[in-house]
Design an enzyme around this catalytic site. Structure first.
Site, PDB file in Angstrom:
ATOM      1  N   HIS A 298     -29.462  13.747   9.724  1.00 32.31           N
ATOM      2  CA  HIS A 298     -28.602  14.851  10.137  1.00 32.31           C
ATOM      3  C   HIS A 298     -28.299  14.761  11.626  1.00 32.31           C
ATOM      4  O   HIS A 298     -29.205  14.504  12.396  1.00 32.31           O
ATOM      5  CB  HIS A 298     -29.284  16.187   9.853  1.00 32.31           C
ATOM      6  CG  HIS A 298     -28.501  17.367  10.360  1.00 32.31           C
ATOM      7  ND1 HIS A 298     -27.374  17.830   9.710  1.00 32.31           N
ATOM      8  CD2 HIS A 298     -28.659  18.138  11.471  1.00 32.31           C
ATOM      9  CE1 HIS A 298     -26.887  18.857  10.392  1.00 32.31           C
ATOM     10  NE2 HIS A 298     -27.650  19.054  11.465  1.00 32.31           N
TER      11      HIS A 298
ATOM     12  N   GLY B 230       2.662  -4.629  -7.077  1.00 37.83           N
ATOM     13  CA  GLY B 230       1.540  -5.310  -7.705  1.00 37.83           C
ATOM     14  C   GLY B 230       1.438  -6.752  -7.253  1.00 37.83           C
ATOM     15  O   GLY B 230       2.237  -7.216  -6.437  1.00 37.83           O
TER      16      GLY B 230
ATOM     17  N   THR C  13      -7.335 -19.932  -6.832  1.00 37.71           N
ATOM     18  CA  THR C  13      -6.023 -19.982  -6.182  1.00 37.71           C
ATOM     19  C   THR C  13      -5.432 -18.603  -5.910  1.00 37.71           C
ATOM     20  O   THR C  13      -4.338 -18.506  -5.358  1.00 37.71           O
ATOM     21  CB  THR C  13      -5.046 -20.817  -7.027  1.00 37.71           C
ATOM     22  OG1 THR C  13      -5.155 -20.411  -8.385  1.00 37.71           O
ATOM     23  CG2 THR C  13      -5.375 -22.291  -6.926  1.00 37.71           C
TER      24      THR C  13
ATOM     25  N   VAL D  63      13.421   2.385  -9.694  1.00 36.68           N
ATOM     26  CA  VAL D  63      14.407   1.731  -8.849  1.00 36.68           C
ATOM     27  C   VAL D  63      15.294   0.842  -9.724  1.00 36.68           C
ATOM     28  O   VAL D  63      14.800   0.087 -10.558  1.00 36.68           O
ATOM     29  CB  VAL D  63      13.709   0.892  -7.759  1.00 36.68           C
ATOM     30  CG1 VAL D  63      14.733   0.078  -6.973  1.00 36.68           C
ATOM     31  CG2 VAL D  63      12.919   1.795  -6.829  1.00 36.68           C
TER      32      VAL D  63
ATOM     33  N   TYR E  35      -2.193   1.248  -3.581  1.00 35.77           N
ATOM     34  CA  TYR E  35      -2.870   1.292  -2.286  1.00 35.77           C
ATOM     35  C   TYR E  35      -2.194   0.431  -1.221  1.00 35.77           C
ATOM     36  O   TYR E  35      -2.142   0.817  -0.053  1.00 35.77           O
ATOM     37  CB  TYR E  35      -4.367   0.978  -2.427  1.00 35.77           C
ATOM     38  CG  TYR E  35      -4.681  -0.479  -2.663  1.00 35.77           C
ATOM     39  CD1 TYR E  35      -5.022  -1.303  -1.601  1.00 35.77           C
ATOM     40  CD2 TYR E  35      -4.658  -1.031  -3.934  1.00 35.77           C
ATOM     41  CE1 TYR E  35      -5.308  -2.635  -1.809  1.00 35.77           C
ATOM     42  CE2 TYR E  35      -4.942  -2.350  -4.149  1.00 35.77           C
ATOM     43  CZ  TYR E  35      -5.265  -3.156  -3.083  1.00 35.77           C
ATOM     44  OH  TYR E  35      -5.540  -4.481  -3.293  1.00 35.77           O
TER      45      TYR E  35
ATOM     46  N   THR F  87      -5.652 -14.914   1.167  1.00 38.86           N
ATOM     47  CA  THR F  87      -4.803 -13.736   1.360  1.00 38.86           C
ATOM     48  C   THR F  87      -5.526 -12.696   2.212  1.00 38.86           C
ATOM     49  O   THR F  87      -4.980 -12.176   3.187  1.00 38.86           O
ATOM     50  CB  THR F  87      -4.449 -13.119  -0.014  1.00 38.86           C
ATOM     51  OG1 THR F  87      -3.708 -14.075  -0.756  1.00 38.86           O
ATOM     52  CG2 THR F  87      -3.649 -11.841   0.142  1.00 38.86           C
TER      53      THR F  87
END
Lengths: 463, 48
Positions: A441, A268, A144, A238, A184, A43
Site C-alpha cells: 500500500h 486484421g 514467418t 466500408v 486494438y 513485426t
C-alpha cells in the site's frame, strides 16, 4: 552456391523465431536463424509492439502535459511537440532492441542469415540475400509470422492509404484520419494521432469495438475513447476507399462519403506463409493460409515445425515466444507444456486494458456459473495520487470452486497489473488466494486485491 | 491427485477450519500444490 548445415534452422526472426533460436542455442543445439529484414525482431520489434508503444507513450505525455498537468498545479506555456524527434526516439528504441538480438545471437552462438528464405526441399532452405546460400538442417522451424490483411475494395498505396506500418511513420500529423477497423491496432494508432491533433474517425463493421475483449470493458473503453475525441462508428461497413490526389475518399455502405488526409486499414492480420516455398515440400496451409501443427508443433512433415502467428490462434508476441520455448524444449525431450487458457492480452490505449482467461460472454455461453468481484480505481488511493481514478478491476471466479476464471482490467498500467492475475491463474488460484495475499500500500495492485475480496462480498474500500 | 507439496493460502485456511492436514487431502494444483477446490471437494465428499 555455398551450402551449410545446422541441426536446426529457424525461418523468421520475430518473437517466435528469435526466441526459439536463443532457447535452442541454450540447450546446446547448433541453430541458425534466417530473416529477410536487416533487423531481427520481426513485426513486433520493427513495425509492431515496440514502435507503437513508443509513439503511444510520447503522445500520451504530450496529451498529459496539455490536459493533465494543470490538475497537479503545473503550468506550461507554449507547449509544443516535435514529431521528428518522437520518430527519432522510436527508431532509436527499435535499433537498440533489434541490435540486442544480434548481440544475443553472437553470445549464444546462433548463426544469423539475412535474406529471403524459401524451402527447396524438406531439409533445405535457399536464402536469397547478398550472398545466396543453401541452409540445410535436420529440423526446420517455420516462424514467418503475419502481415496486415488487405481488402480488395481498399486501394492501398502505402502512403495516403496504408496499414499499421504506414501509420507508425506518418511524415506529419494528418488533419483528418480515417481508421478502418476498431480492433486494438486501429484504436492504438487512433489514440496516437488523435492526441497529436488529428481528427480521427474509426469505422467498425461489428456492433462493438475490440471483439475478444470482455463486453463490459470494451463498452467502458468505447466511452472513454469517445470522450478523448475519437469519432467511433460501429456497425459501419466500408464500401470503398481510394486516393484522389492528396485526399482519400471513403464510401460508407448505404451512407455518406467521407474525406480524409490519410486512411489506416486495420481490420486484421493474415499469415505470411505464401511465397516461402511450402509447395516445394508439399505442405498445404488452410484456406486462410495458416499452417496446421500437432501438439508438438510438428507439421504434416516430420522434420518441419511451425509456431507463432503463422499457425494461428491469438496473434500475440508473447504467445509466439511461449510456443518457441515449448516447441524447442520438446524437441530435446523436455516435457514442457503450453497453457493456452492463460495468455494475457493488453491494449495500450489510455486507459490500458489487460485481460486474461475468460470473458463474461464466454462463461455465459459455456453455461459456467461464476461470481464477479469489481473494484473501481476510484476506491484506490494510489490511483488518485496518480490522477488515474478512472478504471476498474473485474475478477470472475467459479461459483462452486472459487477458482479464478478470468480477470479484466481497464485503467492505468492494466498491462502490468494483469501479470499478477496470470500468475495466480497458472497456479490454479482461487479468488480467496489473491485476497489472502498481502499487497503493498499504496499501489494500483491493491485494486486487484480488493476485487478479489469483492468476489466474496467482503471488500473493505467499496460497498 | 498426489500428496501436497504446498498448500495455497485459501486451502490452508480451509484445512485449519476443518481440522485437516495437507497430507490428508489429494492435491491437484501444479507441482502438487493443494488448491482451495481440492479441500472443498474433499470436505464435500467426506460429508456424504
Amino acid at each position: 552456391m555455398k551450402t551449410v548445415r545446422h541441426e536446426l534452422v529457424v525461418l523468421g526472426g520475430g518473437p517466435a523465431g528469435y526466441v526459439a533460436a536463443l532457447r535452442a542455442a541454450q540447450l546446446g543445439i547448433d541453430v541458425a536463424c534466417i530473416d529477410e529484414n536487416n533487423q531481427f525482431g520481426g513485426t513486433c520489434l520493427r513495425v509492431g509492439c515496440i514502435p507503437s508503444k513508443a509513439l503511444l507513450e510520447s503522445s500520451h505525455l504530450y496529451h498529459e502535459a496539455k490536459h493533465g498537468f494543470s490538475a497537479h498545479g503545473i503550468k506550461l506555456d507554449g507547449l509544443q511537440f516535435d514529431l521528428d524527434a518522437m520518430m527519432t526516439r522510436k527508431k532509436k528504441i527499435v535499433d537498440t532492441l533489434t541490435g540486442g538480438i544480434d548481440m544475443l545471437f553472437k553470445k549464444r552462438g546462433v548463426t544469423p542469415y539475412r535474406g529471403r528464405g524459401k524451402f527447396k526441399d524438406n531439409e533445405t532452405i535457399q536464402v536469397d540475400g547478398d550472398e545466396p546460400v543453401l541452409v540445410q538442417a535436420d529440423q526446420i522451424l517455420v516462424c514467418t509470422g503475419s502481415r496486415p490483411a488487405r481488402l480488395s475494395f481498399i486501394e492501398e498505396d502505402g502512403d495516403r492509404i496504408g496499414n499499421s506500418t504506414t501509420a507508425l511513420s506518418f511524415p506529419d500529423v494528418p488533419e483528418r484520419l480515417i481508421v478502418i477497423g476498431g480492433g486494438y491496432i486501429g484504436l492504438e494508432m487512433s489514440s496516437v494521432w488523435n492526441r497529436l491533433g488529428s481528427k480521427v474517425i474509426v469505422l467498425e463493421a461489428l456492433d462493438r469495438i475490440m471483439p475478444g475483449i470482455d463486453g463490459e470493458v470494451a463498452q467502458l473503453a468505447h466511452r472513454t475513447l469517445k470522450k478523448q475525441g475519437l469519432d467511433i462508428r460501429t456497425s459501419t461497413f466500408v464500401d470503398s476507399a481510394k486516393r484522389e490526389g492528396d485526399e482519400c475518399v471513403v464510401k460508407i455502405k448505404g451512407g455518406e462519403t467521407l474525406r480524409a488526409d490519410r486512411v489506416l486499414l486495420a481490420t486484421g492480420r493474415t499469415p505470411a506463409t505464401d511465397n516461402i516455398g511450402l509447395e516445394a515440400i508439399g505442405l498445404e496451409t488452410d484456406k486462410r493460409g495458416f499452417i496446421s501443427v500437432n501438439e508438438e508443433f510438428q507439421t504434416s512433415l516430420e522434420s518441419v515445425y511451425a509456431i507463432g502467428d503463422c499457425i494461428g490462434g491469438a496473434m500475440l508476441a508473447h504467445k509466439a515466444m511461449e510456443e518457441a520455448i515449448v516447441c524447442v524444449e520438446r524437441m530435446v525431450g523436455m516435457k514442457s507444456h503450453m497453457n493456452y487458457d492463460v495468455i494475457p492480452a493488453v491494449v495500450y490505449t489510455h486507459p490500458e486494458i489487460g485481460m486474461v482467461g475468460q470473458t463474461e460472454e464466454q462463461l455465459k455461453e459455456a453455461g459456467i456459473e461464476y461470481k464477479k468481484g469489481i473494484c473501481p480505481f476510484g476506491a484506490n488511493g494510489r490511483a488518485h495520487t496518480l490522477g488515474e481514478s478512472d478504471g476498474r478491476v473485474k475478477i470472475l471466479a467459479d461459483a462452486k470452486t472459487d477458482r479464478v476464471l478470468g480477470v479484466h482490467i481497464i485503467g492505468a498500467r492494466a498491462g502490468d497489473l494483469i501479470a499478477e492475475a496470470a500468475t495466480a491463474m497458472e497456479f490454479g488460484a482461487s479468488s480467496e488466494d489473491i485476497a489472502r495475499t498481502c499487497h503493498a500500500h499504496p499501489t494500483l495492485s491493491e485494486a486487484v486485491h480488493e476485487a478479489a475480496l469483492a468476489v466474496a462480498g467482503r471488500a473493505i474500500h467499496t460497498v | 491427485g498426489q500428496a501436497a507439496t504446498f498448500a495455497m493460502p485459501a486451502a490452508k485456511r480451509l484445512l485449519e477450519e476443518h481440522g485437516l492436514s495437507a497430507s490428508q487431502v489429494p492435491a491437484s494444483g501444479p507441482g502438487g500444490r493443494l488448491l482451495k477446490e481440492d479441500v472443498l471437494t474433499f470436505v464435500r465428499n467426506r460429508g456424504n
